[in-house]
Design an enzyme around this catalytic site. Structure first.
Site, mmCIF file in Angstrom:
data_model
loop_
_atom_site.group_PDB
_atom_site.id
_atom_site.type_symbol
_atom_site.label_atom_id
_atom_site.label_comp_id
_atom_site.label_asym_id
_atom_site.label_seq_id
_atom_site.Cartn_x
_atom_site.Cartn_y
_atom_site.Cartn_z
ATOM 1 N N ASP A 132 0.813 -1.223 0.000
ATOM 2 C CA ASP A 132 0.000 0.000 0.000
ATOM 3 C C ASP A 132 0.846 1.273 0.000
ATOM 4 O O ASP A 132 0.416 2.312 0.510
ATOM 5 C CB ASP A 132 -0.951 0.044 1.212
ATOM 6 C CG ASP A 132 -1.779 -1.217 1.325
ATOM 7 O OD1 ASP A 132 -2.243 -1.697 0.281
ATOM 8 O OD2 ASP A 132 -1.953 -1.711 2.449
ATOM 9 N N LYS A 138 2.126 2.337 -5.187
ATOM 10 C CA LYS A 138 2.730 1.891 -6.451
ATOM 11 C C LYS A 138 1.893 2.287 -7.651
ATOM 12 O O LYS A 138 2.417 2.664 -8.680
ATOM 13 C CB LYS A 138 2.901 0.361 -6.448
ATOM 14 C CG LYS A 138 3.985 -0.123 -5.542
ATOM 15 C CD LYS A 138 4.039 -1.636 -5.501
ATOM 16 C CE LYS A 138 2.905 -2.270 -4.745
ATOM 17 N NZ LYS A 138 2.910 -2.112 -3.296
ATOM 18 N N HIS A 145 -4.770 -0.937 -6.427
ATOM 19 C CA HIS A 145 -4.172 0.341 -6.821
ATOM 20 C C HIS A 145 -5.278 1.353 -7.001
ATOM 21 O O HIS A 145 -6.290 1.055 -7.622
ATOM 22 C CB HIS A 145 -3.460 0.246 -8.168
ATOM 23 C CG HIS A 145 -2.469 -0.856 -8.247
ATOM 24 N ND1 HIS A 145 -1.317 -0.868 -7.514
ATOM 25 C CD2 HIS A 145 -2.460 -1.980 -8.975
ATOM 26 C CE1 HIS A 145 -0.645 -1.958 -7.795
ATOM 27 N NE2 HIS A 145 -1.315 -2.650 -8.672
HETATM 28 P P1 IMP Z 1 -2.927 -12.669 1.248
HETATM 29 O O1 IMP Z 1 -1.949 -12.072 0.313
HETATM 30 O O2 IMP Z 1 -4.353 -12.364 0.912
HETATM 31 O O3 IMP Z 1 -2.689 -14.134 1.456
HETATM 32 O O4 IMP Z 1 -2.714 -11.981 2.691
HETATM 33 C C1 IMP Z 1 -1.525 -12.206 3.465
HETATM 34 C C2 IMP Z 1 -1.122 -10.941 4.192
HETATM 35 O O5 IMP Z 1 -0.681 -9.966 3.260
HETATM 36 C C3 IMP Z 1 -2.261 -10.277 4.971
HETATM 37 O O6 IMP Z 1 -1.708 -9.658 6.109
HETATM 38 C C4 IMP Z 1 -2.752 -9.198 4.023
HETATM 39 O O7 IMP Z 1 -3.362 -8.125 4.708
HETATM 40 C C5 IMP Z 1 -1.447 -8.768 3.390
HETATM 41 N N1 IMP Z 1 -1.603 -8.199 2.051
HETATM 42 C C6 IMP Z 1 -1.824 -8.862 0.902
HETATM 43 N N2 IMP Z 1 -1.888 -8.027 -0.127
HETATM 44 C C7 IMP Z 1 -1.679 -6.803 0.363
HETATM 45 C C8 IMP Z 1 -1.581 -5.498 -0.240
HETATM 46 O O8 IMP Z 1 -1.699 -5.313 -1.454
HETATM 47 N N3 IMP Z 1 -1.351 -4.474 0.618
HETATM 48 C C9 IMP Z 1 -1.189 -4.636 1.956
HETATM 49 N N4 IMP Z 1 -1.247 -5.824 2.534
HETATM 50 C C10 IMP Z 1 -1.500 -6.905 1.759
#
Ligand code: IMP
Length: 507
Positions: free
Chosen positions: A87, A90, A115
């Site tokens: 976040d 990008k 995004h």
């Molecule tokens: P997953 O990628 O959905 O498996 O989530 C795993 C961890 O990564 C969790 O803590 C999500 O909140 C975090 N996460 C996944 N994608 C993002 C993103 O684009 N921004 C911030 N945190 C993310």
């Protein structure tokens, strides 16, 4: 440095097929077979000229030309990565840099990313489509290392078509035949997560199937359609997993068969060997941006395990996940907020539970683009950033949201942690040690709050006058210079507001 190429032919190697928009044509003077998309004329690119230029440079044997031949590239790619917990902004940076690029490719993750791009009054939110979509000249790749939910992609494409009239599939949007497909089963499995705080989009279970070598890739769909044995085995496996995991959801043979047919119908025209397309584009002198998702601290290997995502978010995977070699890369931009945020579980040593944190969350609109969850906010953490720098070797930092700190009297920067009575300057590897870390701060003077319109005017003035960084309030300059010194990387740009033009180029 960014380049804009005049070359307008893009090449694609494909498994199939007779009814697609692809016009198969071989360019035999390359060492590989190229297919010309949409019948764009091969005459726009003089392959013989390019080939003979290569031959000439090779036979001249100068050190530089032989170096270029060894590297095998004529145009560098730029990698853009999140340096914190995701976040970082990008989307806005890629959108800006895409103005000078011909290709934007994603190489990992899926629709867990989000995004936001602000174009005047219009706020566009993407989870899968690369941010470069807003630049009509830009070609888009969803690359080999991604996991893609075809229904989410369909929704984004429908929204895009409704607002612009454009259907980019096969014209300028290509999906890798090697990218894995997120199916309903993966979402069901991910919805059971309580430990990590995932986005629930099926990302982890899809990568798990990939690692277990049972996942389904876009390029496999045409092959498994009509394969009853495969369908039955897959449905049995999925239902056994769902039952073992305590889910009440089940998948059916009919459902899987119709899903495959729908995926084939909707994406056959844009599935291809996207790595080859990017490699060819670089050889043709086109500039490629590799757009990361999430951030270094969410990297499965180098992040704060187990509270991480399931992919390699770092530089090492940018080219690998895009299907090209690392020698193509010249610039690696690490994006970092002027403070830090995190969503999901896991420790964040500089997390704030006070007015300053509230200020960052409110002024910075810190709510997740994908899940709407409130982001945890904290002071800039140089320990995190030095870790990200060691892993990624950033050539420049893109600092975002500096404006958000305006109005805070003092600004803290974490320079080390205190862990069990000892001061440490490196990120510990275990989640429990990180949870015990207390931040060691230095304090800098704050700078005044300004309206977004004032920040925007400042950025426009900075860029038009060529004064760059020096237009910032003195305390803001000191703050930025301190961050650069602590991380050991210069800022190439400073974001001071959500508008596309609210970015100061640090020339
Ligand atoms: P997953 O990628 O959905 O498996 O989530 C795993 C961890 O990564 C969790 O803590 C999500 O909140 C975090 N996460 C996944 N994608 C993002 C993103 O684009 N921004 C911030 N945190 C993310």
């Amino acid at each position: 440095m960014l380049y804009k190429s005049e070359v307008s032919l893009h090449t694609l190697n494909r498994l199939h097929d007779t009814d697609s928009k692809v016009d198969k044509r071989c360019c035999t003077n390359w060492k590989f077979t190229c297919l010309d998309i949409n019948g764009r004329s091969g005459s726009q690119v003089n392959y013989e000229e390019i080939s003979s230029d290569f031959d000439k440079r090779s036979s001249q044997g100068s050190k530089a030309s032989r170096g270029a031949m060894r590297a095998g590239n004529t145009m560098p790619a730029t990698v853009i990565l999140g340096a914190q917990w995701g976040d970082e902004g990008k989307g806005k940076l890629v959108d800006r840099l895409a103005e000078q690029a011909t290709w934007v490719a994603r190489f990992q993750g899926g629709n867990n990313a989000g995004h936001t791009v602000v174009l005047g009054e219009q706020v566009l939110k993407f989870h899968l489509l690369p941010s470069g979509i807003t630049r009509k000249e830009c070609h888009l790749v969803l690359g080999d290392g991604m996991v893609i939910d075809p229904w989410v992609l369909d929704k984004e494409l429908t929204d895009w078509k409704e607002s612009t009239g454009e259907d980019p599939r096969g014209d300028r949007l290509y999906v890798s035949e090697r990218a894995h497909i997120i199916l309903p089963y993966h979402r069901f499995m991910d919805s059971l997560d309580t430990k990590i705080g995932t986005t629930g989009r099926g990302i982890g279970p899809t990568y798990a199937d990939k690692i277990n070598r049972v996942g389904l890739r876009f390029g496999d769909v045409a092959e498994v359609m009509g394969d009853d044995a495969w369908t039955k085995a897959t449905v049995d496996r999925m239902n056994a997993s769902l039952e073992a995991a305590g889910s009440n959801e089940r998948v059916s043979t009919d459902g899987l068969v119709s899903d495959l047919a729908w995926i084939h119908e909707n994406y056959a025209m844009c599935i291809g060997n996207t790595g080859l397309m990017l490699d060819n584009a670089l050889k043709l002198g086109e500039h490629v941006i590799l757009e990361g998702a999430q951030g270094c601290l969410l990297d499965i290997d180098q992040g704060t395990f187990p509270y991480v995502t399931s992919s390699i978010t770092s530089r090492g995977n940018a080219t690998h996940g895009a299907g090209i070699h690392p020698g193509h890369v010249e610039d690696v931009i690490g994006i970092t907020k002027a403070y830090i945020t995190r969503v999901g579980h896991g420790a964040m040593p500089t997390e704030l539970d006070d007015e300053a944190g509230e200020h960052m969350g409110t002024v910075g609109h810190e709510f997740g683009t994908t899940t709407g969850r409130k982001r945890r906010c904290g002071w800039f953490d140089a320990v995190v950033m030095r870790h990200a720098q060691r892993i990624n070797g950033f050539t420049g930092l893109a600092l975002t949201k500096l404006d958000v700190l305006g109005g805070l009297e003092e600004l803290n920067i974490c320079v080390a942690y205190e862990l069990d009575g000892k001061e440490i300057t490196e990120l510990p590897s275990t989640a429990s040690a990180l949870a015990r870390c207390k931040p060691v701060y230095i304090t800098m003077p704050g700078f005044p709050e300004m309206a977004l319109s004032e920040w925007l005017a400042l950025a426009v003035h900075a860029n038009e006058s060529g004064k760059g960084f020096s237009v910032l309030p003195a305390a803001a300059q000191q703050y930025v210079a301190k961050l650069e010194a602590l991380v050991g990387v210069p800022c190439t740009s400073i974001g001071v507001g959500p508008d596309r033009d609210a970015t100061i180029d640090c020339v």
